[in-house]
Design a protein around this motif. Structure first.
Motif, mmCIF file in Angstrom:
data_model
loop_
_atom_site.group_PDB
_atom_site.id
_atom_site.type_symbol
_atom_site.label_atom_id
_atom_site.label_comp_id
_atom_site.label_asym_id
_atom_site.label_seq_id
_atom_site.Cartn_x
_atom_site.Cartn_y
_atom_site.Cartn_z
ATOM 1 N N ILE A 257 2.635 13.002 12.854
ATOM 2 C CA ILE A 257 3.951 13.586 12.530
ATOM 3 C C ILE A 257 4.577 12.809 11.375
ATOM 4 O O ILE A 257 5.626 12.172 11.505
ATOM 5 N N ILE A 258 3.918 12.858 10.250
ATOM 6 C CA ILE A 258 4.349 12.118 9.074
ATOM 7 C C ILE A 258 4.583 13.087 7.917
ATOM 8 O O ILE A 258 3.910 14.123 7.816
ATOM 9 N N VAL A 259 5.527 12.761 7.074
ATOM 10 C CA VAL A 259 5.829 13.565 5.885
ATOM 11 C C VAL A 259 6.095 12.620 4.725
ATOM 12 O O VAL A 259 6.414 11.438 4.938
ATOM 13 N N PRO A 260 5.993 13.118 3.476
ATOM 14 C CA PRO A 260 6.341 12.263 2.339
ATOM 15 C C PRO A 260 7.802 11.823 2.407
ATOM 16 O O PRO A 260 8.652 12.506 2.969
ATOM 17 N N GLN A 261 8.060 10.676 1.806
ATOM 18 C CA GLN A 261 9.416 10.129 1.811
ATOM 19 C C GLN A 261 10.359 11.054 1.057
ATOM 20 O O GLN A 261 10.050 11.534 -0.027
ATOM 21 N N GLU A 262 11.510 11.301 1.644
ATOM 22 C CA GLU A 262 12.535 12.111 0.993
ATOM 23 C C GLU A 262 13.259 11.251 -0.025
ATOM 24 O O GLU A 262 13.738 10.155 0.287
ATOM 25 N N LYS A 263 13.331 11.734 -1.252
ATOM 26 C CA LYS A 263 13.940 10.962 -2.329
ATOM 27 C C LYS A 263 15.457 11.002 -2.240
ATOM 28 O O LYS A 263 16.038 11.948 -1.746
ATOM 29 N N LYS B 42 10.882 6.442 11.216
ATOM 30 C CA LYS B 42 11.233 6.016 9.855
ATOM 31 C C LYS B 42 10.468 4.754 9.458
ATOM 32 O O LYS B 42 11.014 3.824 8.844
ATOM 33 N N THR B 43 9.196 4.705 9.823
ATOM 34 C CA THR B 43 8.339 3.583 9.464
ATOM 35 C C THR B 43 7.146 4.090 8.663
ATOM 36 O O THR B 43 6.701 5.226 8.867
ATOM 37 N N PRO B 44 6.584 3.264 7.767
ATOM 38 C CA PRO B 44 5.405 3.677 6.982
ATOM 39 C C PRO B 44 4.136 3.575 7.819
ATOM 40 O O PRO B 44 3.242 2.765 7.543
ATOM 41 N N LEU B 45 4.046 4.383 8.837
ATOM 42 C CA LEU B 45 2.990 4.286 9.838
ATOM 43 C C LEU B 45 1.578 4.299 9.245
ATOM 44 O O LEU B 45 0.749 3.462 9.623
ATOM 45 N N PRO B 46 1.233 5.213 8.319
ATOM 46 C CA PRO B 46 -0.140 5.215 7.798
ATOM 47 C C PRO B 46 -0.521 3.910 7.100
ATOM 48 O O PRO B 46 -1.630 3.409 7.298
ATOM 49 N N SER B 47 0.386 3.352 6.291
ATOM 50 C CA SER B 47 0.047 2.117 5.587
ATOM 51 C C SER B 47 -0.068 0.942 6.560
ATOM 52 O O SER B 47 -0.880 0.033 6.361
ATOM 53 N N PHE C 178 0.833 -1.207 0.000
ATOM 54 C CA PHE C 178 0.000 0.000 0.000
ATOM 55 C C PHE C 178 0.868 1.258 0.000
ATOM 56 O O PHE C 178 0.516 2.272 -0.606
ATOM 57 N N PHE C 179 2.009 1.191 0.684
ATOM 58 C CA PHE C 179 2.941 2.325 0.697
ATOM 59 C C PHE C 179 3.416 2.643 -0.723
ATOM 60 O O PHE C 179 3.392 3.802 -1.163
ATOM 61 N N VAL C 180 3.827 1.613 -1.464
ATOM 62 C CA VAL C 180 4.315 1.824 -2.827
ATOM 63 C C VAL C 180 3.175 2.255 -3.738
ATOM 64 O O VAL C 180 3.337 3.143 -4.589
ATOM 65 N N GLY C 181 1.987 1.656 -3.576
ATOM 66 C CA GLY C 181 0.844 2.048 -4.386
ATOM 67 C C GLY C 181 0.483 3.506 -4.211
ATOM 68 O O GLY C 181 0.168 4.209 -5.180
ATOM 69 N N ALA C 182 0.541 4.004 -2.972
ATOM 70 C CA ALA C 182 0.269 5.431 -2.718
ATOM 71 C C ALA C 182 1.372 6.301 -3.286
ATOM 72 O O ALA C 182 1.112 7.383 -3.829
ATOM 73 N N ARG C 183 2.606 5.852 -3.186
ATOM 74 C CA ARG C 183 3.726 6.618 -3.725
ATOM 75 C C ARG C 183 3.618 6.754 -5.245
ATOM 76 O O ARG C 183 4.049 7.757 -5.827
ATOM 77 N N GLY D 145 0.837 7.108 -6.750
ATOM 78 C CA GLY D 145 -0.348 7.902 -7.046
ATOM 79 C C GLY D 145 -1.613 7.098 -7.233
ATOM 80 O O GLY D 145 -2.616 7.619 -7.731
ATOM 81 N N GLN D 146 -1.628 5.821 -6.813
ATOM 82 C CA GLN D 146 -2.803 4.988 -7.009
ATOM 83 C C GLN D 146 -3.583 4.751 -5.727
ATOM 84 O O GLN D 146 -4.598 4.045 -5.737
ATOM 85 N N LEU D 147 -3.132 5.332 -4.631
ATOM 86 C CA LEU D 147 -3.855 5.350 -3.360
ATOM 87 C C LEU D 147 -3.662 6.743 -2.767
ATOM 88 O O LEU D 147 -2.782 7.495 -3.213
ATOM 89 N N PRO D 148 -4.460 7.143 -1.767
ATOM 90 C CA PRO D 148 -4.279 8.463 -1.153
ATOM 91 C C PRO D 148 -2.826 8.693 -0.728
ATOM 92 O O PRO D 148 -2.172 7.814 -0.164
ATOM 93 N N SER D 149 -2.331 9.905 -0.984
ATOM 94 C CA SER D 149 -0.911 10.209 -0.770
ATOM 95 C C SER D 149 -0.470 10.022 0.668
ATOM 96 O O SER D 149 0.702 9.719 0.932
ATOM 97 N N VAL D 150 -1.389 10.179 1.619
ATOM 98 C CA VAL D 150 -1.019 10.053 3.022
ATOM 99 C C VAL D 150 -0.471 8.657 3.326
ATOM 100 O O VAL D 150 0.345 8.479 4.236
ATOM 101 N N MET D 151 -0.885 7.636 2.536
ATOM 102 C CA MET D 151 -0.425 6.269 2.771
ATOM 103 C C MET D 151 1.036 6.080 2.395
ATOM 104 O O MET D 151 1.648 5.072 2.734
ATOM 105 N N SER D 152 1.615 7.041 1.670
ATOM 106 C CA SER D 152 3.025 6.926 1.283
ATOM 107 C C SER D 152 3.934 7.734 2.197
ATOM 108 O O SER D 152 5.111 7.912 1.887
#
Length: 521
Positions: free
Chosen positions: A513-519, A383-388, A362-367, A369-376
């Motif tokens: 306290i979540i932010v998008p993944q830093e590339k 440093k964990t994908p807490l929303p997913s 689900f994390f990758v799917g949101a990243r 753009g195929q699921l809500p962005s908050v899941m990514s």
């Protein structure tokens, strides 16, 4: 690369307009971003590359070869080897043919895992078959896999294993078969299991991998107890069950059903590929973890079945709903409680592996753009994908009170093999379409061809054996088409809907306290 922080989140921290704020980054350039209120946010390069890596808000590479192998073994060795040998024997009709099914199922799983090793070192993204199908066949095909996983496969799979855990952890307190444990207690224990392991995975990836290491070792030790006990029983002269091993062997559709049982016990060999981006040196550790774990599991499974056949008669095996428990009751006497506790530990580790691996889908799917962005998004400190992870937990708990959860899994058993087969078919397509793509591992072309053919056979046989279940599965899969065109393909959505989505996203960013993944550059 600037750390991505919502404007409303910045305002909520009490920042004053016109100030420049330094955000410690990952050693990249001091690129500037400017907020609407006049604030400037700059990522300041850190001088220490180690500190830079730890400060970067992204999933980090924390899984080595040993942990990779325990993730595969821990996910494969769930409830299957403790529960399904009786069903395999019933469909094969003989001990000898049953052993053939177990060996061939292991070899088939090894071939599939090696194909995924090539895919995982060629397409170095997490997400397993979702990422591979997306790279080969495009967004729509990948979304359908994501949709089926979201609606049924992931939550029902997690909850089914958790329900087995609940049943066996309570069983020692209800030794009388005439007085089984209350169903409500079992379901409560299943919910607690999923919730606890979700918390562990949200808190720390190293914690989650340590839990996986410990419980994988525990379940392998439990199987070794079965194997050693069975071999001792054979050495004492109890070989009567091995006379005429292929007598009464069956064929045709019965053998196909036996392979379904055997392959179910080997399922989850692809789970490490959901975590490719978190593996240290994946070009080395991914194939090594696969190469060590699959042969080891196959050997353990074959020896465990020999032990079962030595101690239990064919009738006892076929009539048992939990072969390991029946084995313990016959051989261990007062210590028979060891077996249900071993099954509980095994399934506990299986649920943990599901939380660790499948949440990344689900994390990758949101990243993408195929699921809500908050899941990514990533929890800044952990440093964990807490929303997913929370989303996976929520979906799983939704299914806890479904009466016939196994039926839901039957609807999509064909889809599982179709998705895995499509991913390996994508491997063949990429060999033709992009022959110059770097491939650190390159298998003989016949292996993926044989595997795709076998997957098609399983899909066809599943359709013949359960046409109505297959039809229902296809119909529910087709509901993914309108969801894709409305949610993904349609870009110019009404402003009110976009604003609502933004408001919810900002609220969740503040809460967790979540932010998008830093590339990585």
């Amino acid at each position: 690369m600037p750390t991505m922080v919502s404007e409303d989140v910045k305002t909520s921290l009490g920042e004053e307009p016109g100030r420049t704020h330094i955000l410690k980054g990952s050693g990249k350039t001091d690129e500037m971003t400017k907020a609407k209120n006049g604030n400037e946010y700059r990522v300041e390069a850190t001088s220490d590359p180690v500190t830079a890596e730890s400060d970067a808000v992204r999933l980090t590479k924390q899984i080595g070869m040993f942990s990779g192998a325990t993730i595969i073994i821990g996910n494969i060795v769930g409830s299957g080897i403790f529960l399904t040998p009786g069903g395999v024997l019933k469909n094969t009709g003989s001990l000898g043919m049953s052993m053939v099914v177990w060996v061939v199922s292991g070899l088939f799983s090894l071939v599939g895992a090696l194909c995924f090793a090539e895919l995982g070192t060629t397409i170095t993204e997490s997400g397993a078959e979702y990422s591979y199908i997306k790279a080969s066949f495009g967004d729509l095909a990948a979304f359908l896999v994501l949709w089926v996983s979201l609606v049924i496969i992931v939550p029902t799979g997690n909850m089914l294993v958790a329900l087995v855990f609940g049943s066996y952890i309570i069983q020692p307190f209800y030794p009388d078969p005439e007085c089984p444990p209350p169903d409500l207690f079992i379901r409560i224990m299943a919910v607690l299991c999923v919730a606890l392991l979700t918390f562990v995975n949200c808190w720390s990836v190293p914690w989650a991998t340590k839990v996986q290491d410990v419980f994988t070792i525990a379940k392998v030790l439990a199987l070794l107890v079965i194997i050693v006990s069975g071999l001792v029983y054979i050495c004492m002269g109890h070989t009567e069950n091995f006379q005429e091993p292929f007598k009464n062997s069956k064929g045709g559709s019965d053998i196909a059903l036996a392979f379904y049982g055997g392959l179910f016990a080997y399922a989850a060999w692809n789970y490490l590929n959901y975590l490719t981006e978190e593996i240290k040196n994946p070009y080395r550790n991914l194939p090594w973890a696969i190469g060590v774990s699959l042969p080891l599991v196959t050997i353990i499974y074959v020896l465990a079945n020999i032990a079962y056949f030595a101690v239990l008669t064919p009738e006892e095996l076929e009539n048992s709903n939990a072969v390991a428990v029946t084995f313990g009751e016959k051989l261990f006497g007062p210590m028979a409680w060891i077996m249900p506790v071993s099954v509980a530990m095994s399934t506990f580790g299986g649920v943990n592996g599901g939380c660790l691996s499948l949440s990344r889908l689900f994390f990758v799917g949101a990243r993408e753009g195929q699921l809500p962005s908050v899941m990514s998004m990533i929890q800044v400190k952990r440093k964990t994908p807490l929303p997913s992870l929370i989303f996976t937990c929520f979906l799983s708990i939704m299914y806890v009170f479904v009466e016939k959860i196994e039926t839901l899994l039957n609807y999509f058993s064909f889809m599982t093999w179709l998705a895995i087969g499509a991913a390996v078919a994508g491997q063949l397509y990429l060999r033709w379409a992009k022959p110059d793509l770097p491939r650190p591992i390159k298998l003989n072309i016949m292996l993926p061809i044989i595997f795709v053919g076998a997957c098609l056979f399983l899909v066809v046989m599943g359709t013949i054996a359960a046409p109505m279940d297959t039809l229902i599965g296809v119909l529910i899969t087709l509901t993914g088409f309108p969801v894709y065109f409305i949610g993904v393909w349609w870009k110019k959505k009404p402003k009110c809907l976009v604003q609502f989505s933004h408001t919810v996203t900002v609220f969740l960013q503040k809460v967790f306290i979540i932010v998008p993944q830093e590339k990585e550059d």
